[in-house]
Scaffold this motif. Sequence first.
Motif, short mmCIF file in Angstrom:
data_model
loop_
_atom_site.label_atom_id
_atom_site.label_comp_id
_atom_site.label_asym_id
_atom_site.label_seq_id
_atom_site.Cartn_x
_atom_site.Cartn_y
_atom_site.Cartn_z
N THR B 239 34.42 55.56 36.42
CA THR B 239 33.84 56.42 35.38
C THR B 239 32.32 56.40 35.40
N TRP B 240 31.74 55.21 35.53
CA TRP B 240 30.28 55.11 35.45
C TRP B 240 29.62 54.74 36.79
N ASN B 241 30.38 54.88 37.84
CA ASN B 241 29.83 54.63 39.18
C ASN B 241 29.21 53.23 39.28
N LEU B 242 29.96 52.23 38.81
CA LEU B 242 29.49 50.84 38.84
C LEU B 242 30.09 50.12 40.06
N PRO B 243 29.46 49.06 40.52
CA PRO B 243 30.09 48.26 41.60
C PRO B 243 31.43 47.71 41.10
N SER B 244 32.50 47.96 41.85
CA SER B 244 33.84 47.63 41.35
C SER B 244 34.03 46.12 41.11
N GLY B 245 33.55 45.29 42.06
CA GLY B 245 33.73 43.84 41.93
C GLY B 245 33.06 43.30 40.67
N ALA B 246 31.82 43.75 40.45
CA ALA B 246 31.07 43.28 39.27
C ALA B 246 31.75 43.76 37.99
N ALA B 247 32.25 45.01 38.01
CA ALA B 247 32.91 45.55 36.81
C ALA B 247 34.17 44.74 36.49
N ILE B 248 34.93 44.38 37.51
CA ILE B 248 36.17 43.60 37.30
C ILE B 248 35.83 42.23 36.70
N VAL B 249 34.84 41.56 37.27
CA VAL B 249 34.48 40.23 36.77
C VAL B 249 33.92 40.32 35.35
N LEU B 250 33.14 41.37 35.06
CA LEU B 250 32.59 41.51 33.70
C LEU B 250 33.70 41.73 32.67
N VAL B 251 34.69 42.55 33.02
CA VAL B 251 35.82 42.76 32.10
C VAL B 251 36.53 41.43 31.87
N SER B 252 36.72 40.69 32.96
CA SER B 252 37.38 39.39 32.89
C SER B 252 36.61 38.46 31.94
N ALA B 253 35.27 38.48 32.06
CA ALA B 253 34.44 37.63 31.20
C ALA B 253 34.53 38.07 29.75
N VAL B 254 34.56 39.40 29.51
CA VAL B 254 34.67 39.90 28.13
C VAL B 254 36.00 39.43 27.52
N LEU B 255 37.08 39.49 28.32
CA LEU B 255 38.38 39.02 27.82
C LEU B 255 38.31 37.53 27.48
N PHE B 256 37.62 36.77 28.33
CA PHE B 256 37.51 35.33 28.08
C PHE B 256 36.78 35.06 26.76
N PHE B 257 35.63 35.75 26.57
CA PHE B 257 34.87 35.49 25.33
C PHE B 257 35.64 35.98 24.11
N GLY B 258 36.39 37.07 24.29
CA GLY B 258 37.24 37.55 23.20
C GLY B 258 38.31 36.51 22.85
N ALA B 259 38.91 35.94 23.88
CA ALA B 259 39.95 34.92 23.67
C ALA B 259 39.35 33.69 22.98
N LEU B 260 38.14 33.34 23.43
CA LEU B 260 37.47 32.17 22.86
C LEU B 260 37.17 32.41 21.37
N ALA B 261 36.70 33.63 21.04
CA ALA B 261 36.39 33.96 19.65
C ALA B 261 37.66 33.91 18.81
N ARG B 262 38.75 34.43 19.36
CA ARG B 262 40.01 34.43 18.62
C ARG B 262 40.50 32.98 18.42
N ALA B 263 40.37 32.18 19.47
CA ALA B 263 40.82 30.78 19.37
C ALA B 263 40.03 30.05 18.29
N ARG B 264 38.73 30.32 18.21
CA ARG B 264 37.90 29.63 17.21
C ARG B 264 38.27 30.09 15.80
N ARG B 265 38.62 31.41 15.69
CA ARG B 265 38.97 31.93 14.37
C ARG B 265 40.28 31.31 13.89
N VAL B 266 41.24 31.20 14.84
CA VAL B 266 42.56 30.62 14.49
C VAL B 266 42.41 29.15 14.11
N ALA B 267 41.55 28.44 14.88
CA ALA B 267 41.33 27.02 14.61
C ALA B 267 40.61 26.85 13.27
#
Lengths: 261, 267
Positions: B239-267
């Motif tokens: 969609t935005w003509n981004l490097p595919s590898g970097a885009a995949i890793v960035l999405v992965s990192a966003v999911l990780f931080f999202g999971a971390l935020a959720r884990a902290r909220r639950v705790a």
Amino acid sequence: MSVPAVLLDGVSASYEGHPALEDVGFQVPQGRFAALIGPNGAGKSTCLRLLLGLVRPTAGRVEVFGHPPLTGDSDGVGYVPQKVTIPRGLPIAAQDIVLMGRTAARGPGRLPSRRDRELARTSLDQVGLADLAARRFQDLSGGQQQRVLIARALCAQPRLLLMDEPTAGLDSAARARFYALVCDLQHARGLTLLCATHDLDVVGEHADSIILLDRTVRAQGTPAEVMSGGRLEQAYHFPAHHVHQDHAAHGTDPTATSGTS
Amino acid sequence: MTEFLSYAFVQRALVTGLLLGVMCAVLSFFVVLRRMAFVGVGLSHAALGGVALGLLLGAPPLVAAALFTVGVAWVVGWLRGRTEVSEDTAIGVFFPTAMALGVVLISLSPAYRQDLVAYLFGNILSVSPDEVLPLAVLCVVGLALVGFYFKELLFLGVDEEAARAAGLPAVRLRFLLLTLLAVTIVAAVRLVGIILVSAFLVIPAATGQALARSLRGMLVVAVISALVSVVAGLWLSWTWNLPSGAAIVLVSAVLFFGALARARRVA
């Protein structure tokens, strides 16, 4: 007469050329509780590693139920390490750890069976942790973690249990409960126990025999025989009342200044 | 989205990306369990030496990289088993050495520098039809091996000494894991590149660890997060003509931080 559960005969071992054991000989009859004591660096852990087949002797004979380690009845040997360090936050439940005791018996490519899970439940029950089976391992207290490790060893249905300083880091009450538990298990299951330990007072009450090690066997016999006649002081290079009292009062290792194990 | 999926090269990228994503996610479970993140970083950078060697010798770069990286992994495993050198120290020696070798070899063949960018940062959208089947076979065989030895690898990861005492073939299993890591790293170079592949061998399991309450849950979340990262990363790249590898890793990192935020909220 049945073969001894454990036999070391004229055994020497070394690490990178540095001798750890020299001409060590002792045996533990089946169904008995023997304690391996001695200062840090005395070779207690090396004896256990020889029996587990993790270290090879440079001389002498090592046998478990009449066979070299890991060749005969290796299924019959359970091992309780000092502790298990699990990465922080890893969601491993106590029952997952215990089920690992069935890994070797199950073999690769096969999921744990109903019987394996039943054995894991029974083992946890025997160490009094059935209610905490689903609790994360690292959320358990030190004493409870140690009981999980015993349950894992029991889950393999061993005839011989080797324990390497299993109460390190536990307070005096937890140590006493630990030894009461393993003695109950010994009698209930007919287990042979060999325990490397610094808990001189507690094992003196529970063990059938004691082997005092300081690279070689300094003394062996009943607790009363080994703990008398200045043998402990000689091996630990420490006054007798310190060896007993400091340890009993503080739950600490009286030989902590004499080197590392 | 329909248009995105209608292109053959996108379909190839998705198929190989999803397979490699599953493979990386499953291996990341053991990387986190055995605290081998640094091993992943080291082996991925060692792959650069193999790619450079292949480019210089005229051999297929990924095949050369696979052989070279597996060789490095075995030497690391051997050093750990036979000497007092730890796995981390061995990797710490081989990582800069292999990378330096790669840089020297690349400097000897300036004509190939353009190709190198794709290896450094990945370009899954350029996967050719001939590459899909070998990569798929590699992933299936790798996953089958991990599945077959899962219990054993788990025991070894949690308590190596007890596993050895129980009679498990610890040395063989360690070499198996290192080999699978090396081969997967080289295969995933097409997905996210040499620089970023090590992240994809840690983040999925870290996401699973943050969210799950059991080992099985951790593995499932790791795989799902890797799959979501691949699909969303490719779509963002398109969609935005981004490097595919970097885009995949960035999405992965966003999911990780999202999971971390959720884990902290639950705790």
